[in-house]
Design a protein around this motif. Structure first.
Motif, short mmCIF file in Angstrom:
data_model
loop_
_atom_site.label_atom_id
_atom_site.label_comp_id
_atom_site.label_asym_id
_atom_site.label_seq_id
_atom_site.Cartn_x
_atom_site.Cartn_y
_atom_site.Cartn_z
N LEU A 71 0.91 -1.27 -0.09
CA LEU A 71 -0.21 0.01 0.04
C LEU A 71 0.97 1.23 -0.11
N SER A 72 1.95 1.24 0.66
CA SER A 72 2.74 2.40 0.79
C SER A 72 3.41 2.70 -0.49
N SER A 73 3.97 1.58 -1.19
CA SER A 73 4.50 1.66 -2.54
C SER A 73 3.22 2.20 -3.37
N LEU A 74 2.23 1.83 -3.45
CA LEU A 74 1.24 2.35 -4.47
C LEU A 74 0.98 3.80 -4.07
N ILE A 75 1.06 4.08 -2.71
CA ILE A 75 0.81 5.71 -2.49
C ILE A 75 2.01 6.50 -3.15
N VAL A 76 3.05 5.95 -2.76
CA VAL A 76 4.49 6.72 -3.41
C VAL A 76 4.20 6.74 -4.75
N ASN A 77 3.99 5.76 -5.37
CA ASN A 77 3.76 5.91 -7.13
C ASN A 77 2.59 7.00 -7.43
N VAL A 78 1.44 6.98 -6.67
CA VAL A 78 0.45 7.82 -6.96
C VAL A 78 0.86 9.28 -6.36
N ASP A 79 1.77 9.53 -5.55
CA ASP A 79 2.29 10.91 -5.30
C ASP A 79 3.24 11.34 -6.37
N ALA A 80 3.82 10.29 -6.76
CA ALA A 80 5.00 10.64 -8.07
C ALA A 80 4.14 11.27 -9.19
N LYS A 81 2.93 10.42 -9.42
CA LYS A 81 2.13 10.79 -10.77
C LYS A 81 1.39 12.15 -10.24
#
Length: 134
Positions: A71-81
């Protein structure tokens, strides 16, 4: 009775040989073999505890460490986008502002050109009228 047979010497020799054999076995094989078995047992125990913990957490509908990491990895990816989209939007707004200022300058240049054209036309008409009067 046999005078050359001494049970004490025989026991002493047997004790010496078994002690030497025992020392060799302890010195070479036993500690490393025993430590290896203990480590392997600990690893299997840890694996069993990890698996049972994961099953328990899944049964209780509680996220595990891996779930939270994913979940943290997904949040980091969304934040980067989102950061990338924000940067693109700012660039687009800057381009729009530049285009607006360019179109204002272009319209002012057109007005000045019309004014100059009118003045030139007036000058030409005055010059032509002076030629006609001569």
């Amino acid at each position: 009775m046999n005078q050359g047979f001494n049970i004490y010497d025989m026991w002493k020799d047997y004790y010496s040989q078994t002690s030497k054999l025992f020392d060799e076995k302890i010195g070479k094989d036993f500690p490393s073999e025993g430590m290896g078995q203990i480590l392997e047992m600990n690893l299997q125990f840890k694996k069993m505890i990890d698996e049972s913990t994961l099953k328990y957490l899944e049964f209780m509908n509680v996220p595990s460490r891996n779930d939270i990491a994913n979940l943290s990895s997904l949040i980091v990816n969304v934040d980067a986008k989102v950061d990338d989209l924000e940067e693109r939007l700012e660039e687009k707004l800057d381009q729009d502002r530049n285009q607006e200022s360019f179109s204002r300058e272009l319209s002012s240049v057109k007005k000045e050109m019309k004014s100059l054209d009118n003045k030139l036309n007036q000058i030409l008409t005055l010059l032509k009228s002076q030629e006609v009067t001569k």
